[in-house]
Scaffold this motif. Structure first.
Motif, PDB file in Angstrom:
ATOM      1  N   GLU A  86       0.672  -1.319  -0.011  1.00 29.87           N
ATOM      2  CA  GLU A  86       0.167   0.109  -0.219  1.00 29.87           C
ATOM      3  C   GLU A  86       1.106   1.254   0.028  1.00 29.87           C
ATOM      4  O   GLU A  86       1.973   1.115   0.565  1.00 29.87           O
ATOM      5  N   PRO A  87       0.582   2.228  -0.477  1.00 34.88           N
ATOM      6  CA  PRO A  87       1.210   3.378  -0.767  1.00 34.88           C
ATOM      7  C   PRO A  87       1.356   4.359   0.655  1.00 34.88           C
ATOM      8  O   PRO A  87       0.994   5.373   0.918  1.00 34.88           O
ATOM      9  N   SER A  88       1.787   3.725   1.621  1.00 36.23           N
ATOM     10  CA  SER A  88       1.665   3.961   3.100  1.00 36.23           C
ATOM     11  C   SER A  88       2.855   5.158   3.325  1.00 36.23           C
ATOM     12  O   SER A  88       3.926   5.407   2.616  1.00 36.23           O
ATOM     13  N   LEU A  89       2.804   5.950   4.517  1.00 34.90           N
ATOM     14  CA  LEU A  89       3.639   6.745   4.876  1.00 34.90           C
ATOM     15  C   LEU A  89       5.110   6.088   5.154  1.00 34.90           C
ATOM     16  O   LEU A  89       6.148   6.708   4.668  1.00 34.90           O
ATOM     17  N   GLU A  90       4.922   4.936   5.656  1.00 29.42           N
ATOM     18  CA  GLU A  90       6.127   4.034   5.931  1.00 29.42           C
ATOM     19  C   GLU A  90       6.813   3.833   4.504  1.00 29.42           C
ATOM     20  O   GLU A  90       7.977   3.970   4.463  1.00 29.42           O
ATOM     21  N   LEU A  91       6.282   3.207   3.493  1.00 33.38           N
ATOM     22  CA  LEU A  91       6.904   3.174   2.250  1.00 33.38           C
ATOM     23  C   LEU A  91       7.406   4.556   1.618  1.00 33.38           C
ATOM     24  O   LEU A  91       8.590   4.455   1.186  1.00 33.38           O
ATOM     25  N   ARG A  92       6.756   5.675   1.673  1.00 23.57           N
ATOM     26  CA  ARG A  92       7.184   6.812   1.155  1.00 23.57           C
ATOM     27  C   ARG A  92       8.407   7.095   1.879  1.00 23.57           C
ATOM     28  O   ARG A  92       9.588   7.520   1.235  1.00 23.57           O
ATOM     29  N   ARG A  93       8.599   6.986   3.098  1.00 21.33           N
ATOM     30  CA  ARG A  93       9.689   7.351   3.916  1.00 21.33           C
ATOM     31  C   ARG A  93      10.984   6.371   3.581  1.00 21.33           C
ATOM     32  O   ARG A  93      12.110   6.939   3.424  1.00 21.33           O
ATOM     33  N   ASP A  94      10.703   5.330   3.251  1.00 25.17           N
ATOM     34  CA  ASP A  94      11.648   4.192   2.996  1.00 25.17           C
ATOM     35  C   ASP A  94      12.354   4.646   1.561  1.00 25.17           C
ATOM     36  O   ASP A  94      13.306   4.173   1.455  1.00 25.17           O
ATOM     37  N   ILE A  95      11.170   4.861   0.644  1.00 25.06           N
ATOM     38  CA  ILE A  95      11.681   5.169  -0.747  1.00 25.06           C
ATOM     39  C   ILE A  95      12.566   6.715  -0.546  1.00 25.06           C
ATOM     40  O   ILE A  95      13.666   6.832  -1.247  1.00 25.06           O
ATOM     41  N   ALA A  96      12.088   7.582   0.162  1.00 26.25           N
ATOM     42  CA  ALA A  96      12.722   8.821   0.337  1.00 26.25           C
ATOM     43  C   ALA A  96      13.975   8.735   0.962  1.00 26.25           C
ATOM     44  O   ALA A  96      15.031   9.521   0.514  1.00 26.25           O
ATOM     45  N   ARG A  97      14.397   7.778   1.766  1.00 29.68           N
ATOM     46  CA  ARG A  97      15.325   7.587   2.363  1.00 29.68           C
ATOM     47  C   ARG A  97      16.492   7.125   1.373  1.00 29.68           C
ATOM     48  O   ARG A  97      17.630   7.496   1.254  1.00 29.68           O
ATOM     49  N   VAL A  98      16.190   6.268   0.490  1.00 31.98           N
ATOM     50  CA  VAL A  98      16.984   5.818  -0.704  1.00 31.98           C
ATOM     51  C   VAL A  98      17.284   6.915  -1.615  1.00 31.98           C
ATOM     52  O   VAL A  98      18.623   6.929  -2.159  1.00 31.98           O
ATOM     53  N   ILE A  99      16.486   7.582  -1.881  1.00 31.72           N
ATOM     54  CA  ILE A  99      16.754   8.819  -2.713  1.00 31.72           C
ATOM     55  C   ILE A  99      17.589   9.624  -2.333  1.00 31.72           C
ATOM     56  O   ILE A  99      18.615  10.144  -2.983  1.00 31.72           O
ATOM     57  N   THR A 101       6.501   6.149  -4.904  1.00 27.52           N
ATOM     58  CA  THR A 101       7.517   6.849  -5.394  1.00 27.52           C
ATOM     59  C   THR A 101       7.582   8.325  -5.844  1.00 27.52           C
ATOM     60  O   THR A 101       8.305   9.009  -5.546  1.00 27.52           O
ATOM     61  N   LEU A 102       6.452   8.394  -6.552  1.00 26.12           N
ATOM     62  CA  LEU A 102       6.138   9.936  -6.884  1.00 26.12           C
ATOM     63  C   LEU A 102       6.084  10.879  -5.676  1.00 26.12           C
ATOM     64  O   LEU A 102       6.636  12.041  -5.620  1.00 26.12           O
ATOM     65  N   ASP A 103       5.485  10.211  -4.590  1.00 21.83           N
ATOM     66  CA  ASP A 103       5.152  11.088  -3.338  1.00 21.83           C
ATOM     67  C   ASP A 103       6.739  11.248  -2.713  1.00 21.83           C
ATOM     68  O   ASP A 103       6.725  12.195  -2.040  1.00 21.83           O
ATOM     69  N   ALA A 104       7.346  10.267  -2.592  1.00 28.07           N
ATOM     70  CA  ALA A 104       8.867  10.538  -2.362  1.00 28.07           C
ATOM     71  C   ALA A 104       9.653  11.302  -3.039  1.00 28.07           C
ATOM     72  O   ALA A 104      10.425  11.941  -2.388  1.00 28.07           O
ATOM     73  N   VAL A 105       9.321  11.325  -4.316  1.00 28.53           N
ATOM     74  CA  VAL A 105      10.186  12.287  -5.190  1.00 28.53           C
ATOM     75  C   VAL A 105       9.862  13.810  -4.642  1.00 28.53           C
ATOM     76  O   VAL A 105      10.303  14.589  -4.611  1.00 28.53           O
ATOM     77  N   PRO A 165       6.497  15.347  -2.332  1.00 30.93           N
ATOM     78  CA  PRO A 165       7.640  16.288  -1.679  1.00 30.93           C
ATOM     79  C   PRO A 165       8.653  15.695  -0.993  1.00 30.93           C
ATOM     80  O   PRO A 165       9.401  16.469  -0.499  1.00 30.93           O
ATOM     81  N   ASP A 166       8.633  14.436  -0.317  1.00 32.16           N
ATOM     82  CA  ASP A 166       9.127  14.030   0.650  1.00 32.16           C
ATOM     83  C   ASP A 166      10.744  14.070   0.677  1.00 32.16           C
ATOM     84  O   ASP A 166      11.339  14.831   1.622  1.00 32.16           O
ATOM     85  N   ALA A 167      11.565  13.461  -0.349  1.00 33.14           N
ATOM     86  CA  ALA A 167      12.959  13.708  -0.502  1.00 33.14           C
ATOM     87  C   ALA A 167      13.361  14.902  -0.459  1.00 33.14           C
ATOM     88  O   ALA A 167      14.565  15.421   0.045  1.00 33.14           O
ATOM     89  N   ARG A 168      12.947  15.828  -1.006  1.00 31.63           N
ATOM     90  CA  ARG A 168      13.378  17.314  -1.138  1.00 31.63           C
ATOM     91  C   ARG A 168      13.017  18.331   0.078  1.00 31.63           C
ATOM     92  O   ARG A 168      13.647  19.177   0.167  1.00 31.63           O
ATOM     93  N   TRP A 200      17.067  15.974  -0.972  1.00 33.16           N
ATOM     94  CA  TRP A 200      17.502  15.936  -2.366  1.00 33.16           C
ATOM     95  C   TRP A 200      16.380  16.207  -3.375  1.00 33.16           C
ATOM     96  O   TRP A 200      15.267  15.600  -3.078  1.00 33.16           O
ATOM     97  N   THR A 201      16.713  16.833  -4.167  1.00 38.86           N
ATOM     98  CA  THR A 201      15.623  17.291  -5.548  1.00 38.86           C
ATOM     99  C   THR A 201      15.972  16.292  -6.635  1.00 38.86           C
ATOM    100  O   THR A 201      16.966  16.527  -7.271  1.00 38.86           O
ATOM    101  N   VAL A 202      14.959  15.346  -6.932  1.00 37.27           N
ATOM    102  CA  VAL A 202      15.069  14.654  -8.084  1.00 37.27           C
ATOM    103  C   VAL A 202      14.574  15.384  -9.357  1.00 37.27           C
ATOM    104  O   VAL A 202      13.553  16.242  -9.201  1.00 37.27           O
ATOM    105  N   ARG A 203      15.360  15.560 -10.323  1.00 42.30           N
ATOM    106  CA  ARG A 203      14.937  16.460 -11.144  1.00 42.30           C
ATOM    107  C   ARG A 203      14.115  15.863 -12.499  1.00 42.30           C
ATOM    108  O   ARG A 203      13.356  16.724 -13.043  1.00 42.30           O
ATOM    109  N   GLU A 204      13.858  14.634 -12.558  1.00 45.69           N
ATOM    110  CA  GLU A 204      13.000  14.096 -13.612  1.00 45.69           C
ATOM    111  C   GLU A 204      12.765  12.660 -13.149  1.00 45.69           C
ATOM    112  O   GLU A 204      13.379  11.850 -12.677  1.00 45.69           O
ATOM    113  N   VAL A 205      11.492  12.299 -13.377  1.00 44.84           N
ATOM    114  CA  VAL A 205      11.150  10.891 -13.352  1.00 44.84           C
ATOM    115  C   VAL A 205      10.578  10.250 -14.851  1.00 44.84           C
ATOM    116  O   VAL A 205       9.817  11.034 -15.569  1.00 44.84           O
TER     117      VAL A 205
END
Length: 239
Positions: A91-104, A138-142, A144-147, A164-169
């Protein structure tokens, strides 16, 4: 779109082992050829995959991780990371968003390649619920989360991971691609990567012909002509 010269690091985020190889392995091989650093992030352990139940779920997960490592090597990717979420229940949970943002924030990619979060009515296979959930997270992690330095403050305060700001997806598996990559020179490596997933494809009669036919059709749609192969993406600017 980002100029090729400005793509130095790429993060590919997928739900399952083999998703990166179906969606973007040809393009990844060409990026690696140019000296781009590519990291794979696989969200699930793949334990619900496989054609025959000769292994329990833990055994299948171990096998599929090994297959993904071999597939990555076929296109030059050696940095492969697994989050270990349960296959089929993402599920697109807050936990998953955090885990993807961490790797970003760890990888600091210029480009993220991810799965499309919307259902594809042209072909059903890209629309697995895990694919859509991981694509949306992943889009949510890109953005606003990671930046955002205030999002998931523990990433900065406890782990020292600066925003970190990802410039393109680039999104794979959607019904309306607007960017095509000619992968003709890398199609054999894409096939080798796919065939590394023995548990998933060995039983599929005519698998190579099926794959070539699908990506030849993309090449024709892109206007590359006969005898060519292409992967299609929907480009999302994050500006």
């Amino acid at each position: 779109m980002l100029p090729d010269s400005e793509i130095r690091r790429v993060l590919v985020v997928t739900a399952h082992p083999d998703d990166a190889d179906f969606g973007s392995a040809g393009s990844v091989a060409l990026l690696v050829d140019r000296g781009v650093e590519v990291t794979y992030l696989v969200v699930t352990d793949g334990d619900a995959g496989g054609n025959e139940r000769t292994l329990d779920n833990a055994g299948m997960a171990e096998l599929r991780r090994a297959e993904q490592l071999a597939a990555g090597k076929a296109v030059g990717v050696t940095d492969v990371r697994f989050l270990g979420y349960p296959d089929g229940r993402v599920e697109p949970s807050l936990e998953l968003r955090r885990d993807i943002a961490r790797v970003i924030r760890q990888v600091r990619p210029d480009l993220v390649i991810a799965q499309h979060p919307e259902r594809n009515y042209r072909f059903i296979a890209p629309s697995h619920p895990d694919h859509r959930a991981v694509g949306g997270a992943t889009l949510d992690a890109v953005y606003p989360d990671a930046r955002n330095p205030y999002a998931f403050p523990e990433l900065l305060q406890e782990e020292g991971l600066e925003a970190w700001t990802v410039r393109e997806v680039w999104l794979t598996g959607g019904s309306t691609p607007d960017h095509y990559v000619d992968i003709t020179d890398a199609v054999d490596r894409k096939l080798a990567a796919l065939q590394a997933h023995v548990s998933q494809v060995a039983h599929v009669e005519g698998f190579v012909e099926f794959v070539k036919g699908r990506f030849a059709a993309w090449a024709e749609e892109a206007g590359f002509g006969e005898g060519r192969y292409a992967e299609g993406f929907q480009v999302v600017s994050t500006a």
